[in-house]
Design an enzyme around this catalytic site. Sequence first.
Site: not given
Length: 433
Positions: A166, A396
């Site tokens: 992202d 993550e």
Amino acid sequence: MIDAETVARLDTQAQQILRANDRGGYTVPTKGLYPFQWNWDSALTTLGIACFDADRAWQEIEKLLSAQWDNGMVPHIVFWQHEEGYFPGPSEWQSERTPPTSGITQPPVAATVVRQLTNFLPGDHRTRVTPMLRALDRWHQWFADARDPDGIGVVAIMHPWESGRDNLPDWDAPLAQVDTSNVRAFMRRDTQLVNAAERPLNHDYDHYMALVQFGRDCQWDVKTIAEKCPFWVAEPGMNAILRRAERDLVALALHFNLPDIATRANTRLARLDHGFNQLWSDIAQGYTTLDLRKNKIEHRLSSGSWLSLYGGPENDIRAKIHYSTLMEWRQKVRFTMPSFAPGDPAFDDIRYWRGPVWAMINWMIATGLAEHGRPDLADQLADDTAALIEQSAFREYFSPVTGKGGGGKDFSWTAAMWLYWASPNTRQQTETH
Ligand code: GLC
């Protein structure tokens, strides 16, 4: 070396995470932060599920492909259930579909995963796999038609989220061209759930939302997007993953005797293999992002640059360049592979895609290294991934400098990569096969 007891504990925990994140046919990336089905998360998570439940693993891919659009695109998020407060939710995307989805795609790892499963799981997969291959062929054709309409041999992304990486620094310059003056006020939810220092900035989010608005305003019309979207870049991660996926689709189609698919995938693959060279930067000595609107190549390497080895065969000279750069990076950080060039001013060891290590990217890079005759380097990546998980559990992502975990906890693809690849138990089994 991780002791046997810890390995056994982590094996059990990883399975528990995948079971707890199971929402019935699909797996969420993590509870809370990402409460729906995400495209490449789901596909990569399938590899972990396959280690303990073959039938459930196939279902994961079937469920993802069942959300395919009529034009062939497989969306990046499928909103299978209503979840108040997720941003940006169905009303921002306006996909006009049931179930609602986002309007963009993500790196197409699914064909590669299907090929891994057919090798890994016993049994005759023909009946189950054939419809999947038809759907994958249509998705890959969508990439060719919608994201490379001029046939230049690299596919573009219209939004940073399409890359799956992202807030990579590569997007900073192309995003600066995007007008954000019409973006309405909005409320992010991610920064209420995890530390804001580990997430993209508000400034980035304004640009992300301007691009969502652009897509929504043209009803996600691929022709308008290709002609006019202010963000239109070709990047090595997406292109390498697609090349790999086409290669795997060819192999699967030949194996399952579907010659029409093999022919189409081969034609697309030849174009992509040839086109990939456009992403080579002499200054960076590696593959980088090409801004197709400005015809400007980026000169800094990222983890996407390393995926070239996963994408397909590399010539000897360039392969050697990659290995020596890898040695340089290993001098700068404790754990590889950082998602962005360590030492660059934009490098940030804990902010998402501006530095952290991601387990599933490591698996892909290691796969490419092993296939290029460097199992030693592939093993180092597996060791680093295992050490990070031992230190910080199934986060993550991880800081390449300190090993600290960041973002969400109990993350599906981190657990899956442990089970399928990084766990010393799995590696022993693979060696004895
Ligand atoms: C973030 C990541 C993306 C991932 C998603 C769900 O948006 O950048 O790669 O698919 O979260 O985990």
